[in-house]
Write an enzyme that holds these catalytic residues in place. Sequence first.
Site, PDB file in Angstrom:
ATOM      1  N   CYS A  30     -25.493  -0.126   5.799  1.00 57.44           N
ATOM      2  CA  CYS A  30     -24.994  -1.352   5.139  1.00 57.44           C
ATOM      3  C   CYS A  30     -24.355  -2.115   6.495  1.00 57.44           C
ATOM      4  O   CYS A  30     -23.591  -1.707   7.168  1.00 57.44           O
ATOM      5  CB  CYS A  30     -23.955  -1.240   4.189  1.00 57.44           C
ATOM      6  SG  CYS A  30     -23.625  -2.953   3.635  1.00 57.44           S
TER       7      CYS A  30
ATOM      8  N   CYS B 130     -21.141   3.041   3.828  1.00 63.22           N
ATOM      9  CA  CYS B 130     -22.483   3.285   3.683  1.00 63.22           C
ATOM     10  C   CYS B 130     -23.231   3.290   5.067  1.00 63.22           C
ATOM     11  O   CYS B 130     -23.210   2.109   5.541  1.00 63.22           O
ATOM     12  CB  CYS B 130     -23.043   2.441   2.505  1.00 63.22           C
ATOM     13  SG  CYS B 130     -21.938   2.395   1.299  1.00 63.22           S
TER      14      CYS B 130
ATOM     15  N   CYS C  36     -28.097  -2.084 -14.041  1.00 66.97           N
ATOM     16  CA  CYS C  36     -28.995  -2.199 -12.825  1.00 66.97           C
ATOM     17  C   CYS C  36     -28.791  -1.088 -12.032  1.00 66.97           C
ATOM     18  O   CYS C  36     -27.769  -1.219 -11.166  1.00 66.97           O
ATOM     19  CB  CYS C  36     -29.117  -3.505 -12.425  1.00 66.97           C
ATOM     20  SG  CYS C  36     -30.217  -3.800 -10.870  1.00 66.97           S
TER      21      CYS C  36
ATOM     22  N   CYS D 242     -28.409 -13.213  -9.135  1.00 64.32           N
ATOM     23  CA  CYS D 242     -27.633 -11.839  -8.894  1.00 64.32           C
ATOM     24  C   CYS D 242     -26.661 -12.249  -8.002  1.00 64.32           C
ATOM     25  O   CYS D 242     -26.953 -13.008  -6.928  1.00 64.32           O
ATOM     26  CB  CYS D 242     -28.449 -10.885  -8.450  1.00 64.32           C
ATOM     27  SG  CYS D 242     -29.923 -10.383  -9.595  1.00 64.32           S
TER      28      CYS D 242
ATOM     29  N   ARG E  21     -37.770  -2.879  -9.905  1.00 61.19           N
ATOM     30  CA  ARG E  21     -37.671  -4.258  -9.149  1.00 61.19           C
ATOM     31  C   ARG E  21     -38.054  -3.709  -7.543  1.00 61.19           C
ATOM     32  O   ARG E  21     -37.238  -2.844  -7.169  1.00 61.19           O
ATOM     33  CB  ARG E  21     -36.087  -4.561  -9.143  1.00 61.19           C
ATOM     34  CG  ARG E  21     -35.924  -6.016  -8.555  1.00 61.19           C
ATOM     35  CD  ARG E  21     -34.340  -6.409  -8.576  1.00 61.19           C
ATOM     36  NE  ARG E  21     -33.987  -6.107  -9.986  1.00 61.19           N
ATOM     37  CZ  ARG E  21     -34.329  -7.075 -11.121  1.00 61.19           C
ATOM     38  NH1 ARG E  21     -35.155  -8.110 -10.856  1.00 61.19           N
ATOM     39  NH2 ARG E  21     -34.008  -6.789 -12.410  1.00 61.19           N
TER      40      ARG E  21
ATOM     41  N   CYS F  10     -26.643 -11.485 -13.029  1.00 61.03           N
ATOM     42  CA  CYS F  10     -26.313  -9.958 -12.512  1.00 61.03           C
ATOM     43  C   CYS F  10     -25.272  -9.980 -11.455  1.00 61.03           C
ATOM     44  O   CYS F  10     -25.030 -10.878 -10.607  1.00 61.03           O
ATOM     45  CB  CYS F  10     -27.530  -9.393 -12.039  1.00 61.03           C
ATOM     46  SG  CYS F  10     -27.540  -7.729 -11.448  1.00 61.03           S
TER      47      CYS F  10
ATOM     48  N   CYS G 218     -16.410  -4.744   4.178  1.00 66.60           N
ATOM     49  CA  CYS G 218     -16.143  -3.779   3.001  1.00 66.60           C
ATOM     50  C   CYS G 218     -15.754  -2.678   3.671  1.00 66.60           C
ATOM     51  O   CYS G 218     -16.165  -2.160   4.852  1.00 66.60           O
ATOM     52  CB  CYS G 218     -17.635  -3.669   2.471  1.00 66.60           C
ATOM     53  SG  CYS G 218     -17.616  -2.247   1.231  1.00 66.60           S
TER      54      CYS G 218
END
Length: 332
Positions: free
Chosen positions: A74, A71, A202, A111, A274, A142, A67
């Site tokens: 991550c 972040c 979400c 998801c 969640r 999702c 990616c």
Amino acid sequence: MQTASSTQISPQPQSPDPGAWTLEKAQALHDAPFNNLLFLAQTVHRQNFDPNKVQLSRLLSIKTGGCPEDCGYCSQSAHHETGLKASKLMEVRRVIAEATKARDAGATRYCMGAAWRNPKARDMDAVVAMVEGVKALGMETCMTLGMLDLEQAARLKQAGLDYYNHNIDTSERYYSEIISTRSFADRLDTLEHVRQSGIKVCCGGIVGMGEEAIDRIDMLVTLANLPNHPESVPINMLMAIAGTPLAEARPIEPIEFVRVIALARIMMPKSDIRLSAGRTAMTDEMQALCFFAGANSIFVGDTLLTADNPGEDKDSLLFRRLGIEPMELEAQ
């Protein structure tokens, strides 16, 4: 004279409409005596949900690693040396096969997550086919694919996507300490595109990233003041991963984490709260407090994208001890 320990909170709160929460009002609830806070959260929870039912969701990484975002938490960021190799987008038939196994094991929501800044045009046909295939199994669908424009969101809606996950992660004040490759406003723009398309939102965040309590509260204020409350609010406890900038982050105290769950339930009374990443580091007693505070959904399976997650056997045992039952799959 009234002391802090005797401060009372009404058991029949009038939850403000979206847009009505102030930081001061939310902080007062967060800082209330713990028993009072949990009593209020459980009261709100019972007004809106069966307190002994929890939804089981399964999360599959359909494209892992590489990616371009940075972040700090991550393992899938190309900026960090975590040893995770990038993969190509999974084949549609393999995704459907995995979703079928999840449904047969009791999951009612599936998801799918891809480590992208945003989906490319060449990937959309496959992504749409995944949504259509999982939807045909009778499950809620999702996806989390990074940023979306309005056209992409509309196409996913047409395919039958029920929810789109796009977390704001933390407060606007602390956001730049965690991510520099996209702005807080970028996050909100994607949420607006999702909402305009008719897909349910979400959206939650991660705690334990070195932020202060006020940042956790402000994150929830941002969510509760969206034009509509997110239908699903995942609260993640940081899983510090070697090779990431947050590898040495100090874990959040369990009681402080439960306060976040309780506050989320009170501020967004009809949302699914969640209990997401970090459950492997939680005791059964901590998870029980989270359910009492209003969490009514968990991810099941041995992995959560690339991180460990408690297996079904451990979750089933905990549910039996607590008298909790999984929500049943509703007919579509």
